[in-house]
Design a protein around this motif. Structure first.
Motif, PDB file in Angstrom:
ATOM      1  N   SER A  65       0.818  -1.218   0.000  1.00  0.00           N
ATOM      2  CA  SER A  65       0.000   0.000   0.000  1.00  0.00           C
ATOM      3  C   SER A  65       0.849   1.265   0.000  1.00  0.00           C
ATOM      4  CB  SER A  65      -0.930   0.006   1.214  1.00  0.00           C
ATOM      5  OG  SER A  65      -0.178  -0.152   2.407  1.00  0.00           O
TER       6      SER A  65
ATOM      7  N   SER B 182      -3.873   4.240   5.574  1.00  0.00           N
ATOM      8  CA  SER B 182      -4.116   2.895   5.055  1.00  0.00           C
ATOM      9  C   SER B 182      -4.196   1.842   6.152  1.00  0.00           C
ATOM     10  CB  SER B 182      -2.969   2.530   4.109  1.00  0.00           C
ATOM     11  OG  SER B 182      -1.724   2.720   4.785  1.00  0.00           O
TER      12      SER B 182
ATOM     13  N   CYS C 278      -2.673  -1.816   5.533  1.00  0.00           N
ATOM     14  CA  CYS C 278      -1.206  -1.848   5.549  1.00  0.00           C
ATOM     15  C   CYS C 278      -0.686  -2.729   6.679  1.00  0.00           C
ATOM     16  CB  CYS C 278      -0.633  -0.437   5.667  1.00  0.00           C
ATOM     17  SG  CYS C 278      -1.035   0.387   7.217  1.00  0.00           S
TER      18      CYS C 278
END
Lengths: 485, 485
Positions: free
Chosen positions: A74, A135, A139
């Motif tokens: 990500s 994220s 993540c």
């Protein structure tokens, strides 16, 4: 190209079922969250023990291929995008929380654990892991450590590096070390542990991560303040900091971002205003009440036209959605979203916003800007289309100007996303050639064959030089060799 | 020996009046705060600009002498003790506070500023620089950064590394860099700035330091809790941390230390008790009151026999004297004071105190132990006489056992004093050979001629090897060469 016999050896190390080299697999792992950059790996390898990783590393040294460690992919600076002659080392299934030590306030986790899973696991026990990158639901902690990820709570709580107490690392020479531990103070030898944080997969492969936890804040209060003028919003941020209030979060959205969020999430945001601030204070109930009241006064003093205060947890989540949805909302507008990450001293927030706007205008580009106002960390985001090469070229020029402005203001080119591939050409301007020479020397002393994520952060040093260039002339020679970009 | 013509060149660089080489001067700068270690330098050099320092560094590379940077020389691990063939580079007169930025909450200082002078300068402006090593009235910020100094407020506020935002450094190759800045988030390139912190003068010479400041706590409450039993005191510490209270300070004194302090400072401390805790909570008034009340309850629950609460600032200083005087009070008892610095996970505090006691008994030594209980950072202090070689030998054996016990408990050999010369032989046991190999590689890549404080932290790597040893065999060869101790 990696020799097929080497690929076979890799397959034997991890087992056939953990070796992927179909075209579909290669394409899947050829890019990360960064636009405009991709490269096919030669294979994707899924290791299951640190010993397997050490074997892979040893093989890479023997026959010269590159290893690109990857979690969820990500990242926004190309840190996990494959390079030539590379395999992807996929760590996303290393997702166990191994221990939560409620007495010493630590969590030992594998690198592939999703950040939000750490949050929920420790919060159940009344503990708190502050870093919360945008994220966080996808993540991994390993990626967070590699990039020294930030998030919305940085103003009060700092970033990932402040919460890494120990790292188990497979070094580029195949040795396995554990640096750090549960002692809150430790100055034995060089601080390798903190040096690995933010090293973007170029110095070692993390196999265990010991995180620092803190007591969970007892309560919090979430506010959304609307400002007709962007300048006044920035001034309100300065006023809050100057009043010695330290909110967990002060986030900023500009008008373009507000419009996109409203279109996307229908939160009832006024789309005629130039900016809004999402502010969250947390801690002990008495302090939270006091701080919230002071913040309301300060925002009004800076002509805030309305301030919404969440009355309960559901409302708080709704208010926070205005900020959390920013990236997704902007990304819907055009096929390509280039999100950047300049950071300036807090006092330069208003001038920086001005400059971003005028640069976007100059290059006739659509920009939405949002970010961590309390940290001076802005995400100017260009909404574009990568098929339009002329516009992409203009975007590149615009970002170059934005970076230069940031540097002029005493700021930097990246606050939390990393340098990776996307920003390495701007690193000399912010770090300076002698500092990059030092980084390169350290890299080649630890990883002389450049097997770990080579070409990220900076280019690999020419083989002609074994240690830090000694003088201006040598550095000049390096520059001529193009060793810096 | 450094060639006289080289010494003449040095004298020309800084000017005669800044070049000292009388026997008296050499003796003055032949030791620091560390017992049992001293070495005459060949000269003492007082530079007045970073350009002069760069010239000195360049000369050192050309003709091979060693540079030992020094502030006040109050260090406790031999970090600023000269080595063979060395000059002392005296930075203590670089003592200007260059800027206090009340908007961005930073202070730019020269490395020779006394730590307590930073405290008073920023506190006048309502700001706060938390690190407060025991030597804060004499030590310099440069030395604090070089050793990553701690102090009494580490539990809540962390240590020096958490407050260094930027460093101007003369590198071993003579280049001058500024790493970091006023942006609170910065991930551009490797984190060199944090790597310099705690590098003990071996990687560069600091010429400017940008410190992070925070708002000054509005109020504080200081308490002194007496415990009949040491174990109960340690349990009270655990109970406070487990209750999610984060005092600024929880300091511990054992009975020997209490007795010495009472004899020295006449504070009215009961000398029959096994231990006392100095606890300070700070922050917003409402929270301070709440926390103090909770701490009183928790201490009583763990059989605290009396708890004194300061009613005003004068009383607070008096209570704090009990802890601040510990080192000086112990140092009066015998001619030689060996103060150590083991740190264990907080949960291991009580077992560690037990072990220190039994080891002192085993070797028939007089120990006083005090320290930062909230951090698990203890200062077991041996009161001895360096002329008694047999006792000194026993003390060395005792400390070796203490270090090994600490490591077994997941602790470390030094929490805030550094490795220096005094503890480098114990580094392999705590860091491991592969990690030391990595440290050595980094050192020699940056300082290939080993001109900066060589032999501190670890021994210089044999010249035969340019980068990180690649395998167990090479590491073994290094071990045989005695490269680690």
């Amino acid at each position: 190209m990696i020799n097929p016999s080497v690929l076979q050896k890799l397959s034997r190390i991890v087992g056939k079922e953990n070796y992927l080299d179909s075209q579909e697999d290669k394409i899947t792992y050829s890019y990360d969250g960064t636009p405009l950059i991709s490269q096919l790996p030669e294979a994707v390898i899924i290791p299951h023990s640190k010993e397997e990783i050490a074997q892979i590393v040893t093989l890479a040294n023997e026959v010269a291929f590159a290893i690109v460690p990857r979690g969820s992919g990500s990242g926004l600076s190309g840190g996990s995008v494959p390079v030539e002659n590379s395999i992807v080392l996929l760590m996303s299934h290393w997702n166990k929380i191994l221990e939560i030590d409620t007495e010493n306030l630590t969590a030992l986790v594998e690198p592939g654990v999703i950040t939000a899973d750490v949050h929920s696991a420790v919060e159940k026990l009344g503990l708190f892991y502050p870093p919360d990158p945008g994220s966080m639901n996808i993540c991994t902690i390993g990626g967070n450590v590699a990039e020294n990820a930030g998030g919305l709570r940085g103003l009060k709580y700092g970033v990932t590096k402040h919460y890494v107490m120990g790292l188990e690392v497979v070094l580029p020479n195949g040795e396995i070390i554990f640096s750090g531990g549960k002692s809150v103070k430790d100055v034995a030898g060089y601080n390798l542990k903190d040096f690995f944080v933010g090293s973007e997969g170029t110095l070692g492969i993390f196999t265990k991560i010991l995180l620092k936890l803190i007591p969970k804040p007892e309560t919090s209060k979430t506010m959304l303040a609307y400002f007709q003028s962007r300048k006044e919003a920035a001034e309100a941020v300065s006023a809050i900091v100057a009043a010695h209030i330290v909110p967990a979060t002060i986030e900023f959205l500009d008008q373009t971002t507000i419009k996109c969020v409203e279109e996307y999430a229908h939160l009832g945001l006024p789309t005629s205003i130039e900016s809004l601030l999402l502010i969250e204070v947390d801690g002990r109930p008495s302090v939270v009440e006091e701080d919230a009241a002071k913040i309301v006064v300060l925002c009004k003093r800076h002509n805030c036209i309305e301030i919404k205060i969440a009355q309960n947890a559901v409302e708080a989540i709704r208010l926070k959605t205005a900020r959390r949805a920013a990236f997704s909302a902007l990304a819907r507008v055009k096929p390509t979203t280039i999100l950047e990450d300049v950071t300036v001293p807090r006092t330069e927030l208003a001038p920086m916003l001005e400059r971003i706007d005028s640069i976007a205008g100059k290059y006739n580009l659509l920009f939405g800007t949002f970010g961590h106002a309390g940290d001076g960390n802005l995400h100017p985001t260009c909404l574009t289309d990568e098929r339009d090469t002329n516009e992409i070229h203009r975007a590149e020029s615009a970002f170059e100007e934005i970076f230069n402005e940031s540097i002029k203001m005493g700021g930097t080119i990246t606050g939390e996303h990393g340098t990776g591939l996307a920003k390495k050409k701007f690193l000399p301007a912010v770090a300076g050639i002698p500092a990059i020479a030092m980084m390169q020397s350290i890299k080649s002393s630890i990883d002389p064959n450049a097997i770990l994520n080579p070409g990220k952060v900076f280019s690999i040093k020419p083989k002609c030089e074994g240690s830090l260039p000694r003088n201006r002339e040598q550095i000049k020679k390096f520059e001529e060799l193009g060793a810096w970009t």
